[in-house]
Design an enzyme around this catalytic site. Structure first.
Site, PDB file in Angstrom:
ATOM      1  N   TYR A 292       0.827  -1.201   0.000  1.00 14.49           N
ATOM      2  CA  TYR A 292       0.000   0.000   0.000  1.00 14.49           C
ATOM      3  C   TYR A 292       0.865   1.256   0.000  1.00 14.49           C
ATOM      4  CZ  TYR A 292      -3.887   3.109   1.117  1.00 14.49           C
ATOM      5  OH  TYR A 292      -4.822   4.119   1.077  1.00 14.49           O
TER       6      TYR A 292
ATOM      7  N   THR B 144     -15.404   5.526   6.836  1.00 14.89           N
ATOM      8  CA  THR B 144     -16.228   4.976   5.771  1.00 14.89           C
ATOM      9  C   THR B 144     -16.566   3.527   6.130  1.00 14.89           C
ATOM     10  OG1 THR B 144     -14.428   4.027   4.472  1.00 14.89           O
ATOM     11  CG2 THR B 144     -14.927   6.366   4.128  1.00 14.89           C
TER      12      THR B 144
ATOM     13  N   LYS C 231       1.284   4.144  -2.898  1.00 15.31           N
ATOM     14  CA  LYS C 231       0.850   5.510  -2.618  1.00 15.31           C
ATOM     15  C   LYS C 231       2.012   6.509  -2.599  1.00 15.31           C
ATOM     16  CE  LYS C 231      -3.639   5.081  -2.247  1.00 15.31           C
ATOM     17  NZ  LYS C 231      -4.559   5.835  -3.117  1.00 15.31           N
TER      18      LYS C 231
END
Length: 283
Positions: free
Chosen positions: A175, A210, A179
């Site tokens: 990740y 979320t 990014k």
């Protein structure tokens, strides 16, 4: 903030019921922009529990919300791991609207299968994260940037990055690498496109409230004998306690910064990476 009437915005990863994509779409539509929304068709096992429970219809439902504001909406399902589908989707949007003024690269790979030590990280998982989180924004910047140059009206490109773009953590190799690369893409593209009045910026959220799908959260919840939503609630609570401002980000917090970077007020801002993290990270 000045309105975006007459503008067309393309937003990826826009089909989640409580995601940054939907919040961004509605913020831009609220400012008058017409919207092209894209997301991938997902199997039920790849949907968060709330979306399954509510029979959420993804970008089709969000399109209806946009149209209720009086703006136009165009849904285009697309697997961002497939370069041919990306090219076809951009062509579809151009054929429908004739222009793209704002591109928001919001979609990301579903986290969870990457959350292992780098020595245990499968190459297939590594490559999937790079394909969705890095290669797709590059391809979209390339394809949409070309159309913006041809139109000669300038443009705005906003990449949704992360705190993990600036500070890595354990079990986050795929990740963070994907990014971190987004910030390099943002800076280089900003320089390449500046002569054409096209700005390129990034927004770097910390934890966001979320109901996004996470395989890791699902597995952790199962191990504890609680629902995925209960486990998610514990993460949100812990994040709020760690935040200097006493909460984690809401999708609207990110959408507000995207709207600014999409506007004329941000015409002299390019190559930047804005933190939206409540003070968790200064960088």
């Amino acid at each position: 903030m000045a309105g975006l009437e007459g503008k067309v915005a393309l937003v990826t990863g826009a089909g989640g019921m409580r995601g940054v994509g939907r919040a961004t779409v509605m913020k831009l539509a609220g400012l008058g922009a017409d919207i092209a929304l894209t997301d991938v068709h997902r199997e039920t096992e790849d949907l968060p529990p709330a979306e399954v429970r509510n029979s959420w219809r993804g970008i089709d439902a969000v399109c209806e919300e946009v149209e209720a504001t009086g703006c136009r909406a165009f849904p285009a399902y697309c697997d961002l791991g497939d370069s041919a589908q990306i090219e076809r989707m951009v062509e579809q949007v151009m054929a429908h609207y004739g222009r793209i003024d704002i591109l928001v690269n919001n979609a990301r790979a579903i986290i969870g299968r990457d959350k292992v030590s780098v020595t245990e990280l499968e190459q297939e998982v590594w490559e999937h994260f790079l394909r969705i989180n890095t290669t797709a924004p590059y391809l979209l910047t390339k394809e949409v940037g070309r159309r913006m140059i041809e139109a000669g009206n300038g443009g705005r490109i906003i990449n949704i990055a992360s705190n993990a773009s600036k500070q890595a953590s354990a079990t986050g190799a795929a990740y963070s690498a994907s990014k971190f690369a987004v910030l390099g893409l943002t800076q280089a593209s900003a320089l390449d496109l500046a002569p054409y009045g096209i700005t390129v910026n990034a927004v770097c959220p910390g934890p966001i409230n979320t109901d996004r799908m996470s395989y890791w959260e699902r597995d952790q919840a199962a191990e504890r004998g609680i629902s995925q939503e209960e486990f998610r609630g514990q993460i949100v609570q812990a994040g709020a306690q760690a935040s200097p401002l006493g909460r984690i980000a809401e999708p609207q917090d990110v959408a507000n910064v995207v709207a600014f970077l999409s506007s004329d007020e941000a015409s002299f801002v390019t190559g930047q990476a804005y933190n939206v993290n409540g003070g968790l990270l200064f960088h």
